[in-house]
Design a protein around this motif. Structure first.
Motif, short mmCIF file in Angstrom:
data_model
loop_
_atom_site.label_atom_id
_atom_site.label_comp_id
_atom_site.label_asym_id
_atom_site.label_seq_id
_atom_site.Cartn_x
_atom_site.Cartn_y
_atom_site.Cartn_z
N GLU A 22 0.85 -1.15 -0.09
CA GLU A 22 0.08 0.01 0.11
C GLU A 22 1.02 1.36 0.09
O GLU A 22 2.22 1.13 0.46
CB GLU A 22 -0.65 0.08 1.30
N ALA A 23 0.23 2.32 -0.52
CA ALA A 23 1.04 3.63 -0.36
C ALA A 23 2.32 4.01 -0.85
O ALA A 23 2.87 4.59 -0.44
CB ALA A 23 0.83 4.02 1.38
N VAL A 24 2.71 2.90 -2.06
CA VAL A 24 4.18 3.17 -2.58
C VAL A 24 3.55 3.58 -4.18
O VAL A 24 2.64 3.25 -4.62
CB VAL A 24 4.97 2.22 -2.60
N GLN A 25 4.40 4.33 -4.50
CA GLN A 25 4.16 4.66 -6.07
C GLN A 25 5.13 3.94 -6.93
O GLN A 25 5.07 3.88 -8.08
CB GLN A 25 4.36 6.38 -6.42
N SER A 26 6.04 3.14 -6.47
CA SER A 26 6.94 2.42 -7.03
C SER A 26 6.59 0.88 -7.25
O SER A 26 5.81 0.37 -6.42
CB SER A 26 8.44 2.64 -6.54
N ALA B 23 1.28 4.37 5.93
CA ALA B 23 1.45 2.84 5.68
C ALA B 23 2.90 2.42 6.05
O ALA B 23 3.24 1.38 5.48
CB ALA B 23 1.02 2.60 4.23
N GLU B 348 10.78 6.78 -0.52
CA GLU B 348 10.19 5.65 0.01
C GLU B 348 10.81 5.23 1.24
O GLU B 348 10.47 4.26 1.81
CB GLU B 348 9.65 4.54 -0.93
#
Lengths: 410, 410
Positions: A22-26, B23, B348
């Motif tokens: 969840e909640a990562v763009q990568s 998260a 991240e």
């Protein structure tokens, strides 16, 4: 700590594993190709390192330049590594570029150009990398240790041997790619942001290769020497040693991990306090668990000076030996916290998650959830670790030193 | 890409910065103490490295062992580093242990025991670390480059000088801690999962130290030699060079970053293709931007062999020079993707976010949002980068080599 696993097997046999975050763009992805150092035939030590470079120098309709440009246009943070069992290639990138990246990686794994005129460059870079070990004795001592510790060819150098590298031709290396890039036996893992259904359809289309037969099992032969010394003039002595222990698939695996953590898990761990702090014997010391599917050990590295090299080795072995005689509850508590904390940290990186699920699948035949790992760590205790050590004592050490003088193995 | 910044200034002056991350279960924190290598008085080069170890060997009511045990009990993934301006100490850990960790770090920064009997050990470890550079010529060449490139004392070695390290006494080093651990001038940053209100109340209580005066500005003197050669018998030559460019606070900063990315941002970047691929001159090459608050440069490293060392250097400088003569839109597009992708990846990790916001605040006096950085990168173009290069040409190189023979600086 919850983790969900996506799994799909392509028609050709390739296993697709995914762990959404969840909640990562990568997203990070990796192919574990069954072309690691130990899987290639004898006499080709280092070939995987040439291949690792060569396959990126043009594929299908794209020449070297076009492929390089295309990869860079996706903002890939590429990684590749040669291990004992596999050649792993992959990248971390913005999630929206995943599909485009997989198109390129399908070309690279299925239709690498492997042009003759780029072979010599790839080979020269592998040779240069090998020569660079002379300026990196710490890395060198660890490579030699694994080579001597594991039954051949499991511990074969993942950097290569000069004479064997030099003898490789483009034709021979091309054959190795053909034989060992078995996409039916490849494990593909992805972690981060992705759409699993879309990914699986794309992968089915990209790897519609038909099944390939499994290559024959490697045959294990003898282990190497108990003690190897590599002469190096210099102010330092690099000591590496390894003792056999249970494999990752063993019921006792978590007890072994806890034992290493008591030895070397933090500032208050035994090796650090007994060797470095109390006696001031060395400037760097650490132990870790190293496991292949077929065999495993606990390895230890110490960086010291000639005057204290012998004593450093003796005290390390003494500390390994003494562990079975008693471990305090506080040590166990700290070791648990250390292992669990490391687990949480690494679970926050998409690249390390992708690597972990692929490796689990290969070594164990299934992927452990983070909760399972945490629970198994929790279930250990001073008593279980000690019992484990009494049943599986540290012994039969393999030792390698790099420095101006030898040490004596007692 | 959205990022939110929490900020609070303690009564004593310490700046508290926070960047929440959804998260994640972990948190990373760091103290930037104004005790970096360039901030300590002349003749103490390396003292920060002794201090970095010594302060963790007991604090307030806890002796060396008790403090080590307490830190390990929190599962800290500790990090510390000596930079030009600051000594940074911090850790990544499970969020629930943050408050307990800060209690310990307050003791360490405010009341380190600095016992005489542990001084020699800390000093010996710093000396050993310095001696270890002999087996790490790549690191050595970069340290020497920064020392020669920056006006003294900005580039002072962050590892230390043997004679100066040896001459340090416990008494003298204790004074340095007292003078330079100025908590009123310390920047504290946190990223990940935390409760900012609770954090600020705790920090107010822990660092109720009263304001301390700013230490006097350092005075900058001359830069070092244009060319330095360090003799080293071996098969390799390590080349490092650096050319001045605009500082991080400069309007033109993003154009400078783009220029470096065109030179060295990926497989298709110029140094990689022109030096390594087309000519096969070296096995490793890379350039990067290196900026302090007071000065900045673009540095380049190449690892090669004696026969090709001169040509490698010549071609690198030629490539640096040629950049101003033309950059394609494709190169710019790839450089943008590369920079933006690296930004997303690093955003991240809680540890790299905490480090970035602290560094921004120190260098720029404010923290940039990820959106701002992305927007500023987007605003650059082939034209702006080329204009920047014409106005700020790469020249006045500082060069350092480690290897068996010198090169000629043309």
């Amino acid at each position: 700590m919850a983790s969900k696993l996506d799994k799909h097997v392509l028609k050709n046999g390739m296993v697709i594993l995914g762990e959404p975050m969840e909640a990562v763009q990568s997203v990070a992805f990796g192919f574990m190709l069954p072309a690691g150092a130990s899987r290639l035939p004898d006499g080709c030590c280092g070939a995987a390192n040439i291949i690792e470079d060569w396959i990126f120098r043009g594929a299908a309709d794209m020449n070297n330049r076009a492929l390089g440009d295309a990869l860079d246009s996706l903002g890939l943070n590429r990684f590749s590594s040669v291990g004992s069992g596999h050649l792993s290639i992959g990248a971390a990138l913005e999630a929206e570029n995943l599909a485009a990246a997989l198109e390129l990686y399908a070309k690279i794994t299925r239709q690498p150009r492997l042009d003759d005129e780029l072979f010599e460059l790839a080979k020269q870079l592998a040779l240069d990398h090998l020569a660079g070990l002379d300026d990196d004795p710490r890395h060198k001592v660890m490579l030699k240790l694994k080579e001597q510790f594991y039954p051949q060819p499991l511990g074969r150098s993942t950097v290569g041997e000069a004479a064997q590298l030099k003898s490789l031709t483009a034709e021979k290396t091309r054959q190795l790619v053909k034989q060992h890039f078995n996409l039916s036996r490849t494990i593909f893992a992805v972690a981060g942001r992705y759409d699993f259904d879309a990914l699986c359809s794309q992968m089915e289309r990209l790897f519609d290769t038909g099944p390939q037969e499994e290559s024959k099992e490697i045959e294990l032969s003898e282990k190497g020497s108990k003690y190897t010394h590599i002469h190096n003039d210099g102010a330092q002595v690099h000591i590496a040693l390894m003792t056999p222990t249970v494999k990752p698939s063993d019921e006792q695996y978590y007890n072994a991990r806890m034992a290493v953590s008591v030895l070397s898990g933090g500032m208050s761990a035994r090796l650090f306090t007994e060797v470095r702090e109390k006696r001031g014997l060395c400037y760097a010391i650490g132990a870790s668990y190293h496991g292949l599917k077929e065999a495993a050990g606990i390895l230890c590295y110490a960086g010291t000076v000639p005057q204290t090299a012998q004593q450093t080795l003796d005290v390390i072995i003494q500390q390994f030996d003494r562990l079975k005689d008693g471990i305090s509850e506080q040590e166990i508590a700290r070791a648990k916290i250390g292992l669990e904390s490391a687990l949480i940290m690494s679970s926050e990186s998409s690249a390390s998650r992708a690597a972990r699920i692929a490796s689990d699948y290969y070594v164990l035949g299934r992927v452990r959830s983070l909760d399972e790992i945490k629970e198994r760590i929790e279930q250990t205790g001073a008593e279980s670790v000690q019992r484990f050590l009494q049943q599986n004592p540290f012994e039969d050490y393999t030792v390698v030193t790099v420095g101006p003088e030898k040490v004596a193995l007692k």
